[in-house]
Design a protein around this motif. Structure first.
Motif, PDB file in Angstrom:
ATOM      1  N   TRP A 117       0.811  -1.223   0.000  1.00  0.00           N
ATOM      2  CA  TRP A 117       0.000   0.000   0.000  1.00  0.00           C
ATOM      3  C   TRP A 117       0.842   1.271   0.000  1.00  0.00           C
ATOM      4  O   TRP A 117       0.347   2.333  -0.384  1.00  0.00           O
ATOM      5  N   ASP A 118       2.083   1.175   0.476  1.00  0.00           N
ATOM      6  CA  ASP A 118       2.905   2.368   0.631  1.00  0.00           C
ATOM      7  C   ASP A 118       4.334   2.102   0.178  1.00  0.00           C
ATOM      8  O   ASP A 118       4.753   0.950   0.013  1.00  0.00           O
ATOM      9  N   GLU A 218      -5.844  13.906   0.733  1.00  0.00           N
ATOM     10  CA  GLU A 218      -4.560  14.412   0.272  1.00  0.00           C
ATOM     11  C   GLU A 218      -3.372  13.696   0.914  1.00  0.00           C
ATOM     12  O   GLU A 218      -3.260  13.628   2.130  1.00  0.00           O
ATOM     13  N   SER A 219      -2.485  13.156   0.070  1.00  0.00           N
ATOM     14  CA  SER A 219      -1.314  12.417   0.569  1.00  0.00           C
ATOM     15  C   SER A 219      -0.089  12.650  -0.307  1.00  0.00           C
ATOM     16  O   SER A 219       0.787  11.780  -0.390  1.00  0.00           O
ATOM     17  N   THR A 220      -0.001  13.790  -0.961  1.00  0.00           N
ATOM     18  CA  THR A 220       1.138  14.059  -1.833  1.00  0.00           C
ATOM     19  C   THR A 220       2.420  14.161  -1.018  1.00  0.00           C
ATOM     20  O   THR A 220       2.505  14.955  -0.085  1.00  0.00           O
ATOM     21  N   LEU A 250      -7.111   3.265  -6.516  1.00  0.00           N
ATOM     22  CA  LEU A 250      -6.112   3.729  -7.469  1.00  0.00           C
ATOM     23  C   LEU A 250      -4.734   3.614  -6.819  1.00  0.00           C
ATOM     24  O   LEU A 250      -4.591   3.663  -5.597  1.00  0.00           O
ATOM     25  N   ILE A 251      -3.708   3.493  -7.670  1.00  0.00           N
ATOM     26  CA  ILE A 251      -2.340   3.604  -7.203  1.00  0.00           C
ATOM     27  C   ILE A 251      -1.767   4.922  -7.712  1.00  0.00           C
ATOM     28  O   ILE A 251      -2.146   5.412  -8.782  1.00  0.00           O
ATOM     29  N   TYR A 252      -0.853   5.501  -6.915  1.00  0.00           N
ATOM     30  CA  TYR A 252      -0.255   6.793  -7.246  1.00  0.00           C
ATOM     31  C   TYR A 252       1.259   6.666  -7.102  1.00  0.00           C
ATOM     32  O   TYR A 252       1.760   6.170  -6.088  1.00  0.00           O
ATOM     33  N   VAL A 253       1.974   7.123  -8.120  1.00  0.00           N
ATOM     34  CA  VAL A 253       3.434   7.103  -8.083  1.00  0.00           C
ATOM     35  C   VAL A 253       3.949   8.511  -8.355  1.00  0.00           C
ATOM     36  O   VAL A 253       3.546   9.149  -9.335  1.00  0.00           O
ATOM     37  N   PHE A 254       4.828   8.984  -7.470  1.00  0.00           N
ATOM     38  CA  PHE A 254       5.424  10.314  -7.577  1.00  0.00           C
ATOM     39  C   PHE A 254       6.917  10.169  -7.850  1.00  0.00           C
ATOM     40  O   PHE A 254       7.556   9.201  -7.407  1.00  0.00           O
ATOM     41  N   TYR A 255       7.466  11.167  -8.562  1.00  0.00           N
ATOM     42  CA  TYR A 255       8.867  11.076  -8.983  1.00  0.00           C
ATOM     43  C   TYR A 255       9.523  12.433  -8.881  1.00  0.00           C
ATOM     44  O   TYR A 255       8.968  13.447  -9.342  1.00  0.00           O
ATOM     45  N   ASP A 256      10.688  12.472  -8.253  1.00  0.00           N
ATOM     46  CA  ASP A 256      11.485  13.689  -8.160  1.00  0.00           C
ATOM     47  C   ASP A 256      12.666  13.543  -9.117  1.00  0.00           C
ATOM     48  O   ASP A 256      13.559  12.717  -8.887  1.00  0.00           O
ATOM     49  N   GLU A 257      12.673  14.321 -10.200  1.00  0.00           N
ATOM     50  CA  GLU A 257      13.717  14.198 -11.219  1.00  0.00           C
ATOM     51  C   GLU A 257      15.105  14.461 -10.661  1.00  0.00           C
ATOM     52  O   GLU A 257      16.084  13.816 -11.044  1.00  0.00           O
ATOM     53  N   LYS A 258      15.219  15.422  -9.758  1.00  0.00           N
ATOM     54  CA  LYS A 258      16.532  15.821  -9.247  1.00  0.00           C
ATOM     55  C   LYS A 258      17.193  14.695  -8.461  1.00  0.00           C
ATOM     56  O   LYS A 258      18.362  14.369  -8.671  1.00  0.00           O
ATOM     57  N   SER A 259      16.450  14.088  -7.562  1.00  0.00           N
ATOM     58  CA  SER A 259      17.003  13.029  -6.719  1.00  0.00           C
ATOM     59  C   SER A 259      16.711  11.630  -7.255  1.00  0.00           C
ATOM     60  O   SER A 259      17.269  10.652  -6.753  1.00  0.00           O
ATOM     61  N   GLU A 260      15.796  11.535  -8.233  1.00  0.00           N
ATOM     62  CA  GLU A 260      15.311  10.270  -8.792  1.00  0.00           C
ATOM     63  C   GLU A 260      14.580   9.428  -7.738  1.00  0.00           C
ATOM     64  O   GLU A 260      14.452   8.225  -7.865  1.00  0.00           O
ATOM     65  N   ARG A 261      14.087  10.093  -6.714  1.00  0.00           N
ATOM     66  CA  ARG A 261      13.311   9.405  -5.676  1.00  0.00           C
ATOM     67  C   ARG A 261      11.919   9.090  -6.192  1.00  0.00           C
ATOM     68  O   ARG A 261      11.298   9.887  -6.898  1.00  0.00           O
ATOM     69  N   GLU A 263       8.022   7.612  -4.972  1.00  0.00           N
ATOM     70  CA  GLU A 263       7.107   7.325  -3.857  1.00  0.00           C
ATOM     71  C   GLU A 263       5.848   6.657  -4.404  1.00  0.00           C
ATOM     72  O   GLU A 263       5.347   7.029  -5.474  1.00  0.00           O
ATOM     73  N   PHE A 264       5.329   5.696  -3.662  1.00  0.00           N
ATOM     74  CA  PHE A 264       4.172   4.910  -4.091  1.00  0.00           C
ATOM     75  C   PHE A 264       3.126   4.870  -2.992  1.00  0.00           C
ATOM     76  O   PHE A 264       3.448   4.767  -1.798  1.00  0.00           O
ATOM     77  N   THR A 265       1.862   4.966  -3.375  1.00  0.00           N
ATOM     78  CA  THR A 265       0.783   4.756  -2.407  1.00  0.00           C
ATOM     79  C   THR A 265      -0.460   4.234  -3.120  1.00  0.00           C
ATOM     80  O   THR A 265      -0.631   4.433  -4.340  1.00  0.00           O
TER      81      THR A 265
END
Length: 269
Positions: A117-118, A218-220, A250-261, A263-265
């Motif tokens: 889930w996370d 909200e969980s950004t 739904l699944i949500y995936v976030f991406y930080d280009e600078k760090s390439e990190r 996140e999934f939820t």
């Protein structure tokens, strides 16, 4: 949702907001519209087409459930506990899609038994390829224990995206405050009217980029500088592909280009 909104309304300092907004000459619904226009993002809507017979080799096709792309030397992805992960989808980037330019291909794998889930949970994987090497492609048979998946092609279309009510304060404090003072009884109403006027009624959908449409609130995640991370993709429960995230979630995936990190939820009803 109404109970959540009522609790939110009770906590709002309306007079403080009104004073701050007056100093910025922000008073009307037209002012709110002008603020919201500035944060519209383009997203790419994914329409998962009905299952079909896959071509002989789908490694270089954007699709759900076919044969994923691998380069020589790779192995089928596994979870930390050694279980083979189910291939869910892959998308090859092009100039028409709302994916970061530095990404050539994204893939997503998931463990349906573990049901992560996370981000911290085992059993999910986002693979990002920055280049595609067609001359070094390698075919890897899907592990037998995973069984067969439905092969579905994808239709892409551009769409406009705005934060949902609970997310607006992350992206435009003034718009959130002005919405509140324009309608103290239902602070979200003014904002939702503007959203509908500017981009139409938002609904849950699979998409690349844009803003997340949250099911349970909200969980950004934040990046290292405290800013909201950018949404890489969200995937709805898709009947055609046989995907059900929890209870129609739904699944949500976030991406930080600078760090390439990454996140999934997962959120569901």
């Amino acid at each position: 949702m109404s109970g959540k909104k009522d609790r939110f309304k009770a906590e709002l300092p309306f007079e403080k907001y009104r004073k701050e907004l007056n100093e910025m000459n922000l008073k009307t619904i037209s002012d709110l519209e002008n603020l919201v226009k500035l944060i519209i993002r383009t997203a790419t809507k994914l329409a998962v087409l009905p299952p079909s017979t896959p071509p002989e080799n789908t490694q270089l096709i954007s699709q759900f459930g076919g044969q994923p792309y691998f380069k020589k030397g790779e192995q089928w992805p596994k979870s930390n506990n050694g279980k083979n992960l189910e291939f869910i989808f892959q998308i090859f980037n092009n100039e028409h899609l709302q994916l970061p330019q530095g990404i050539a291909l994204i893939q997503f794998y998931y463990d349906w038994e573990e049901l992560p889930w996370d981000t911290e949970d085992d059993g999910w994987l986002v693979k990002i390829y920055k280049t595609i090497e067609k001359e070094n492609i390698e075919f890897i048979d899907k592990p037998n224990e995973l069984g067969k998946s439905k092969y579905c092609e994808i239709s892409f279309s551009p769409t406009k995206s705005l934060p949902d009510w609970e997310g607006i304060d992350l992206h435009c404090h003034s718009a959130a405050k002005l919405s509140c003072v324009l309608n103290e009884d239902e602070p979200w109403d003014s904002y939702e009217q503007i959203v509908t006027k500017l981009i139409g009624q938002q609904s849950y959908q699979s998409q690349l980029g844009g803003y997340p449409m949250w099911v349970q609130g909200e969980s950004t995640p934040e990046d290292a500088e405290g800013n909201p991370m950018r949404l890489l993709f969200q995937i709805d429960s898709e009947d055609n592909a046989g995907l059900m995230w929890g209870d129609v979630g739904l699944i949500y995936v976030f991406y930080d280009e600078k760090s390439e990190r990454i996140e999934f939820t997962l959120q569901c009803h």
